[in-house]
Scaffold this active site. Sequence first.
Site, PDB file in Angstrom:
ATOM      1  CG  HIS A 291     -13.120  -3.013   7.221  1.00  7.87           C
ATOM      2  ND1 HIS A 291     -13.453  -1.690   7.111  1.00  7.87           N
ATOM      3  CD2 HIS A 291     -12.560  -3.149   8.443  1.00  7.87           C
ATOM      4  CE1 HIS A 291     -13.102  -1.055   8.203  1.00  7.87           C
ATOM      5  NE2 HIS A 291     -12.557  -1.924   9.029  1.00  7.87           N
TER       6      HIS A 291
ATOM      7  CE  LYS B 229      -2.809  -2.956  -0.377  1.00  5.42           C
ATOM      8  NZ  LYS B 229      -3.376  -3.250  -1.710  1.00  5.42           N
TER       9      LYS B 229
ATOM     10  CD  GLU C  37      -4.682   6.298   4.038  1.00  2.00           C
ATOM     11  OE1 GLU C  37      -4.293   5.692   3.040  1.00  2.00           O
ATOM     12  OE2 GLU C  37      -5.876   6.268   4.409  1.00  2.00           O
TER      13      GLU C  37
ATOM     14  NE  ARG D 140     -10.370  -8.557  -6.039  1.00  2.00           N
ATOM     15  CZ  ARG D 140     -10.040  -7.769  -5.020  1.00  2.00           C
ATOM     16  NH1 ARG D 140      -8.777  -7.615  -4.674  1.00  2.00           N
ATOM     17  NH2 ARG D 140     -10.983  -7.125  -4.354  1.00  2.00           N
TER      18      ARG D 140
END
Length: 515
Positions: free
Chosen positions: A235, A116, A200, A293
């Site tokens: 999530h 990430k 973040e 994907r």
Amino acid sequence: MFRKILIANRGEIAVRVIRACRDLGVSPVAVYSEPDIDAVHVKLSDHAVCIGPAPSVQSYLNIPAIIDAARKTGAEAIHPGYGFLAENADFAAAVVDAGLVFIGPGADAMRIMGSKTSARRAAVDAGVPIVPGTVEPLASVEEADAVARQFGYPVMLKASAGGGGKGMRLVTSADELRSSFENAKSEAAAAFGDASLYLEKAIERPRHIEIQIFADNQGNVVHLGERECSIQRRHQKVIEECPSPINNAGLRAAMGEAAVKLARAVNYSGAGTVEFLVSDITRDFFFLEMNTRLQVEHPVTELVTGIDLVREQITVANGADLGFSQDDVNWNGHAVECRVYAEDPENNFFPSPGRITHLSVPSGPGIRDDSGVELNSEVSIHYDPLISKLAAWGRTREEAIDRLRRALDEYEVGGIKTTLPFFRAIVRDEEFKSARLDTGFISRFNERRDTAREHAGADEIEQDIALIAATIHYAKLQRAAALRHNGAGEENRWKMVHRLRRLQRFSRSNDGSTV
Ligand code: MV4
């Protein structure tokens, strides 16, 4: 065109890829684990190879066994589906090393997006806005503290090797930072074998909006618009739609352009998804991560654009140009998809494995059901319990939801619990219908549902009385029909069976059994 493609997956996505193979006249090769010997994807393929016992690590994640199966059956390419090995760059490289074609992007693009922090750096380099924060892993809790103060609380700690919210911590103040940092670190180490974290700034009440991109090997890159995926539970996406209800042509074009820039920057090939967080208030968008994907929710994009994403994946992997340009992409109407899981929504979404003893699948105008099961299928504890994706298309969002509600009411699965009753309630929810879909939707929805249930006790007794009355009425009708002996009672019997089922469904919605 390839003559044979091996599908390194199971369930509904293996069936989806088999269908695209059939459309193209390609012979599909299935792989399966021992308990999957009677699975739908095995029955629908021309060849099937057992690749190991039930645990995924020994079967659907077993790279040598899968490549061996391709060699033995003469398959020329491998489609990984989603999950399992789909985003494993080492697998993509091993497929190519074996002289086969990997239907997906190159291993290099997968590696960049797999971390990430390197994905965030790639976005910055490509001029794509990221959520403010670090593009390097944090060296220490002291560095985290300094960066958090610089960006301002609340902040999010995320695993560099993560994605999809795993190993994520919201930190609202400096007092919590140290313990959150230590917890997130050990969670990341356990889950990914990599303890590194980045930070973040937390975006408040964001929406999750993602852009579908598509690239060929000749440098053509297009975007196919967005999907709204803000309705999530732990999530995990629950409902997805295309387009986003907060979309306008300007936002779509800006996000689409950003996603295309990023795909170009990593020399992307095939289908990919660029995820963004979008502020519900300012409509600013920030790059979150890229999924290299085909995604679970690709059908909503297919329904609205009319483009068959799996067919394009195969033809592009075979070396063909993308069959269309950005100007050819049109968005028509609205599509909404529910993920139907073998889980009990009345028991905290606990998995509900078992045999499917009854199955009645909806159809009719605007309905698409991508399923991986049939009557008598065994839903195993070993794999993801997704049994089907029910999608509805309409000219407007309202029409799509009307059709989805009808299809959900038609859908019957017996023998296991499913999330169907949960969706039947969501499509009737005023907040859902008016598209107030920020990331807090599910928790607010559950609160409304609990409150509604406290008032439902009296209704339950009334429903029981109605059920008894209907049963007596049905018995009388049956006797009358038997006396007539001419089949004229058949239509009434049908009506009664359906009325009874509906009554049972509502009266049982409080005790947890599934219809
Ligand atoms: C965030 C966030 C707020 N700020 N990142 C990332 C993965 C996704 N499953 C959850 N993620 C979030 N990342 C920053 N900087 C809020 C979430 C989030 C969320 C995002 C989209 C849809 C539903 C969500 C539910 C909880 C948290």
